[in-house]
Design a protein around this motif. Sequence first.
Motif: not given
Length: 139
Positions: A11-15
Motif C-alpha cells: 500500500a501507499w501511505d497517504c498524508y
Amino acid sequence: MPTKAHRTDAAWDCYAREDVTVGAEPVLIGLGFMIEPPEGYYVEIVPRSSIGLKTQLRQPNSIGIIDNGYRNEVKAMYESRLMPSSGMLDCTTIPQKIKAGDRIAQMILRKQEEAELVEVDELSETDRGAGGFGSTGVR
C-alpha cells in the motif's frame, strides 16, 4: 502524493492535507490528491496499522472505497473512539489532533471482480447452514 516506504509494500501511505481535530463525530480529512485507477481497478483507503495501536482514531466505515469513476479529492473518514472515564458507564472522547503532512491512511489498488447476481428461491444445503456470528465456537 501517496508514497511507498519500500518498493515491496502493498500500500501507499497517504498524508493529511490539513490540520484537523477529530472528536466523537466522523470527519472527512482531505488527502491532497485525486486518482484515476486503471480500468478494471478501484482503490481502498484504510487506516495505517499504527493508527489503531497508537491513537484513539477509528475509521467508522472500516474501508473507504474509491470507485473507478470518482473524480475528486480522496479523503479518509475518522472519529475518536469513546474511552471509559471514572465509571464504566461514563465515557469520554479524547480529541485527536492531526497535522497537515501526517501519514494517516494507506491506499491499496485492487482489481475489480465482476459477477452477475441471480435471485433464487432457495439456497443449497451446507454443513454450516444458517449458523453465523460465533456459531463455530470461541476457540
